[in-house]
Design an enzyme around this catalytic site. Structure first.
Site, PDB file in Angstrom:
ATOM      1  N   GLU A 280      -3.904 -36.366  38.208  1.00 22.26           N
ATOM      2  CA  GLU A 280      -2.354 -36.366  37.975  1.00 22.26           C
ATOM      3  C   GLU A 280      -2.063 -37.951  37.610  1.00 22.26           C
ATOM      4  OE1 GLU A 280      -0.009 -34.161  40.663  1.00 22.26           O
ATOM      5  OE2 GLU A 280       1.742 -35.210  40.227  1.00 22.26           O
ATOM      6  N   GLU A 283      -3.092 -38.056  34.150  1.00 26.10           N
ATOM      7  CA  GLU A 283      -2.360 -37.517  33.195  1.00 26.10           C
ATOM      8  C   GLU A 283      -1.227 -37.984  32.935  1.00 26.10           C
ATOM      9  OE1 GLU A 283      -1.022 -33.502  35.134  1.00 26.10           O
ATOM     10  OE2 GLU A 283       0.300 -33.253  33.131  1.00 26.10           O
ATOM     11  N   CYS A 300       2.734 -30.350  43.230  1.00 25.22           N
ATOM     12  CA  CYS A 300       1.868 -29.798  44.361  1.00 25.22           C
ATOM     13  C   CYS A 300       2.474 -28.865  45.062  1.00 25.22           C
ATOM     14  CB  CYS A 300       1.855 -30.979  45.219  1.00 25.22           C
ATOM     15  SG  CYS A 300       1.023 -32.312  44.603  1.00 25.22           S
ATOM     16  N   SER A 320       3.685 -31.633  35.777  1.00 24.04           N
ATOM     17  CA  SER A 320       2.282 -31.793  35.576  1.00 24.04           C
ATOM     18  C   SER A 320       1.519 -30.521  35.893  1.00 24.04           C
ATOM     19  CB  SER A 320       1.778 -32.739  36.841  1.00 24.04           C
ATOM     20  OG  SER A 320       0.489 -32.662  37.094  1.00 24.04           O
ATOM     21  N   LYS A 359       3.059 -21.351  50.052  1.00 24.36           N
ATOM     22  CA  LYS A 359       1.556 -21.641  49.783  1.00 24.36           C
ATOM     23  C   LYS A 359       0.877 -19.930  49.828  1.00 24.36           C
ATOM     24  CE  LYS A 359       0.920 -25.872  49.294  1.00 24.36           C
ATOM     25  NZ  LYS A 359       0.592 -26.389  47.838  1.00 24.36           N
ATOM     26  N   GLU A 362       1.796 -18.946  46.441  1.00 26.10           N
ATOM     27  CA  GLU A 362       0.980 -19.375  45.477  1.00 26.10           C
ATOM     28  C   GLU A 362      -0.296 -19.014  45.322  1.00 26.10           C
ATOM     29  OE1 GLU A 362      -0.355 -23.508  46.611  1.00 26.10           O
ATOM     30  OE2 GLU A 362       0.396 -24.357  44.454  1.00 26.10           O
ATOM     31  N   GLU A 367      -2.812 -16.366  38.015  1.00 23.65           N
ATOM     32  CA  GLU A 367      -3.644 -17.638  37.509  1.00 23.65           C
ATOM     33  C   GLU A 367      -4.565 -18.311  38.255  1.00 23.65           C
ATOM     34  OE1 GLU A 367      -0.352 -17.392  37.414  1.00 23.65           O
ATOM     35  OE2 GLU A 367       0.780 -19.117  38.134  1.00 23.65           O
ATOM     36  N   CYS A 504       6.562 -31.891  53.242  1.00 30.97           N
ATOM     37  CA  CYS A 504       5.947 -30.706  53.969  1.00 30.97           C
ATOM     38  C   CYS A 504       5.759 -30.899  55.313  1.00 30.97           C
ATOM     39  CB  CYS A 504       4.295 -30.816  53.528  1.00 30.97           C
ATOM     40  SG  CYS A 504       4.010 -31.135  51.543  1.00 30.97           S
TER      41      CYS A 504
END
Lengths: 575, 161
Positions: A280, A283, A300, A320, A359, A362, A367, A504
């Protein structure tokens, strides 16, 4: 501000005008029971458990919303008050399924606790019970409206803190139901799966989807090579599931416990947090150098990602392309690690322990299969791991300290601070600074990134380049920053967004209770973990270096692009 | 109804909805009058109309839906051309209102709050119609029928197309 003198249970106290009876009593050390009340979030006087006697008042007054006045005389524990609270409780219980023994919140339920506190031996009222189907449509959150006490905390947190408004109170009176619009299934709505509702629900009306059976099954399967990764925040909150004080650091004990559960390898999401920073950070530099879309926003947090997909799809090019550390871990475990150890990736079962409900969503995104398999098989919340430990008679507090396995368990302090709001930004700055300047950072603590301020802004000098940053936690705060970006009024380079208040460490899969005080303790513990690490910059992580040398070749390279980066899906609202 | 009549009707409704939005644009507290206006146009509040209102007022769909379900005046399902109200108030109860309601459900094949598939009737119960001397009582649209026995219902219903 004017001061008023009030008398509570015979004790005088001077407080600021506008103080509630509840807060004034607390200052005197007098505890008034509450149920619907949630400080600063839900102060609506709905449940009536907190009623008190106010001299001269026609009826009992709810302490959580009644403001003190000069000369007010309050009694909080007369027999009549206690009887009134019992009646309120019994009326709630008359419409509550008495499934305590088989309920996930057994011994961690606010309603059960009140029933015990008030010595409710029988419910004198009998009547109709609300019967509603369980909504288990979402991979992360289960709604069981039968257990709902209509406290409206979930609505308050979803509307006021997260500004998602996935839940609403519908109809009225006995028919009142807390549910998504059109009484739709949660999975079909703009719910971002952050799970903050499950964190504040006093009962088990909203809870995480329990996936522990899948993990037990994998652990029992001799063909499966079961590896586990632990999110940064888990080490500063897991102890609480087993009665340890908030902010207890249990890193080594958790590792030991996981080994005793039978995991073949105990790895660390902190490792891929370091990897995320390298990808990142590069990036960001590439976007700055090549005139790419700025500001760049972190990726994230799966709750944040679903939020931007629903509410700000036009801003997706700002996000990102890096996968989250959880997903980078899954992809690396089933490619790099599988090759290195000569294990068939089809036999590897990746479990992650997360302070997060989103999560779960996710890891099931279509994908997230770049290894050729579902990269992460199961994501458990901290609460679920606490339950597994209990079932296995593993007491975290009594475990010895053990080390993570190499190489996917090797990490730095930069990875550890991912768990707190501002941590990803701070970790990124530590790396970006050294990559850009080639010089060693003198002070690696970017304290301007830390703390619970809703939106944190700063300009950080990186060599001759001033880098403007913003950090938001809680999606309501994220909106403030995003609206500026959308209006073209933001000149930031880099924005960190975490969906949950505090980051988190206050995630929707955290131990219950999680409030501001608990969040602050977990944050302190997070920075202590960082300080105790020998290595504190992601690009210094020797295992990450080896990963590039042996497998990925270079940051943002071809393999990285395939395995560590992703794309997003614009989603509508209620469509 | 011919196949081309429907779109023309839709166009008219769409026009009225846009006019409604225009009328209340920028006015605070417009949600309830807009819901009332939309219901007047469509006869009830269809899901896509609620979503349109939500976008127009920049309110979350959940909040618009919450308000629409709170008030008894709003209907989320299509309503019949004829509204049948069966009184279950005290006086009617004493004189067999429940039997009237039971028979009415059978006649129409629907329950309380429901609408027949052909949109001919909507069945509702009420707590009192204010003419207890005539109990048991029903109303169909604006017509009142009293001193009923279950066998009289079919004949009454047949008068309403």
């Amino acid at each position: 501000m004017a001061l008023v003198t009030v008398t509570i249970d015979g004790q005088k106290i001077v407080v600021e005008e506008g103080t509630t009876i509840l807060d004034a009593a607390q200052k005197l050390g007098i505890k008034i029971p509450t149920l619907c009340y949630l400080k600063d979030i839900n102060e609506i006087g709905a449940c009536r458990i907190c009623v008190v006697e106010v001299k001269g008042a026609r009826t009992f007054m709810p302490a959580c919303v009644t403001k003190v006045t000069e000369g007010m005389e309050v009694r909080t524990n007369t027999p009549a008050v206690i009887e009134a609270r019992k009646v309120v409780l019994e009326l709630i219980l008359a419409n509550h399924p008495m499934e305590c023994l088989t309920c996930v919140r057994n011994q961690n339920c606010e309603l059960q606790k009140l029933a015990e506190q008030f010595g409710i031996k029988e419910v004198r009222y009998e009547g109709a019970k609300r019967e509603y189907p369980i909504d288990d449509s979402s991979p992360a959150i289960i709604r069981d409206p039968r257990k709902c006490v209509l406290c409206q905390r979930c609505i308050a947190v979803c509307s006021n803190i997260q500004t998602v408004d996935a839940l609403t109170d519908q109809k009225r009176g006995f028919d009142t139901l807390i549910a998504p619009a059109f009484n739709e299934k949660l999975a079909n709505m703009e719910c971002v799966q952050c799970g903050q509702c499950s964190l504040v629900c006093p009962t088990a009306a909203i809870q995480e989807v329990d996936d522990t059976d899948k993990v037990w099954a994998a652990l029992a399967d001799p063909k499966k090579y079961v590896v586990v990764q632990t999110a940064p925040a888990t080490r500063v909150q897991l102890g609480e599931t087993m009665g340890m004080a908030p902010g207890s650091i249990v890193t080594g004990k958790m590792v030991a416990g996981l080994r005793r559960l039978g995991f073949d390898k105990v790895f660390d999401t902190d490792f891929t947090a370091d990897l995320t920073i390298v990808e990142e950070g590069n990036e960001l530099l590439q976007r700055i150098k090549s005139g790419g879309v700025l500001p760049m926003i972190t990726s994230c947090c799966p709750g944040w990602i679903k939020f931007v997909e629903h509410f700000y799809p036009d801003l997706l090019p700002h996000v990102s392309t890096c996968k989250s550390p959880q997903q980078m871990f899954g992809a690396m475990a089933k490619t790099y690690y599988a090759q290195k150890e000569g294990i068939d990736p089809g036999d590897i079962f990746v479990v992650s322990i997360m302070p997060c409900t989103a999560k779960k969503f996710e890891c099931q995104r279509p994908e997230m299969k770049s290894s050729g398999y579902q990269d992460v098989d199961v994501a458990l919340t901290s609460r679920e791991l606490g339950r597994m430990f209990k079932q296995a008679n593993i007491s975290v507090a009594e475990m010895p300290e053990e080390e993570y396995d190499a190489p996917l368990g090797i990490s730095t302090g930069a990875g550890a601070i991912f768990g707190a709001s501002g941590g990803v930004m701070e970790a990124a700055l530590r790396t970006v600074y050294e990559v850009v300047t080639g010089k060693e950072l003198e002070n690696i603590n970017f304290v301007e990134c830390r703390g619970l301020t809703g939106v944190k802004e700063a300009t950080v000098q990186v060599g001759d380049m001033p880098v403007k940053i913003a950090i938001a936690h809680g999606l309501g705060n994220a909106r403030k920053v995003l609206d500026k970006v959308r209006a073209g009024e933001a000149d930031y380079h880099f924005i960190e967004i975490m969906a949950c208040p505090g980051g988190c460490i206050g995630g929707g899969g955290s131990p219950i209770p999680t409030d501001t005080e608990v969040r602050l303790k977990r944050i302190d513990a997070t920075y202590t973990v960082d300080e105790r690490m020998v290595l504190r910059k992601s690009h210094d992580n020797p295992a990450v270096k080896a990963l590039y040398e042996e497998f990925l070749e270079k940051p943002l390279g071809h393999k990285s692009h395939e395995l560590l980066h992703t794309h997003y899906t614009p989603r509508g609202i209620c469509e | 109804m011919s196949s081309c009549a429907q779109p023309a009707e839709d166009v008219q409704k769409e026009k009225e909805l846009l006019e409604l939005f225009e009328k209340w644009r920028g006015v605070k507290g417009a949600l309830i009058p807009i819901l009332q206006g939309a219901q007047a146009i469509y006869g009830y509040l269809p899901k896509d109309v609620i979503l349109r209102i939500s976008r127009e007022l920049k309110l979350p769909p959940s909040r618009v839906y919450g308000v629409a379900t709170f008030y008894a005046q709003f209907h989320l399902k299509p309503r019949g051309r004829n509204i049948v109200r069966v009184c279950l108030g005290t006086a009617c109860h004493v004189r067999g209102g429940a039997k009237i309601f039971e028979k009415m459900q059978k006649e129409l094949g629907i329950g309380n709050g429901d609408t027949t598939e052909d949109l001919r009737y909507t069945l509702e119960t009420v707590a009192c119609l204010g003419c207890c001397g005539l109990s048991p009582v029903i109303m169909v649209n604006d017509d009142t029928y009293g001193r009923l026995t279950p066998d009289k219902l079919k004949g009454i219903l047949d008068n309403y197309q």
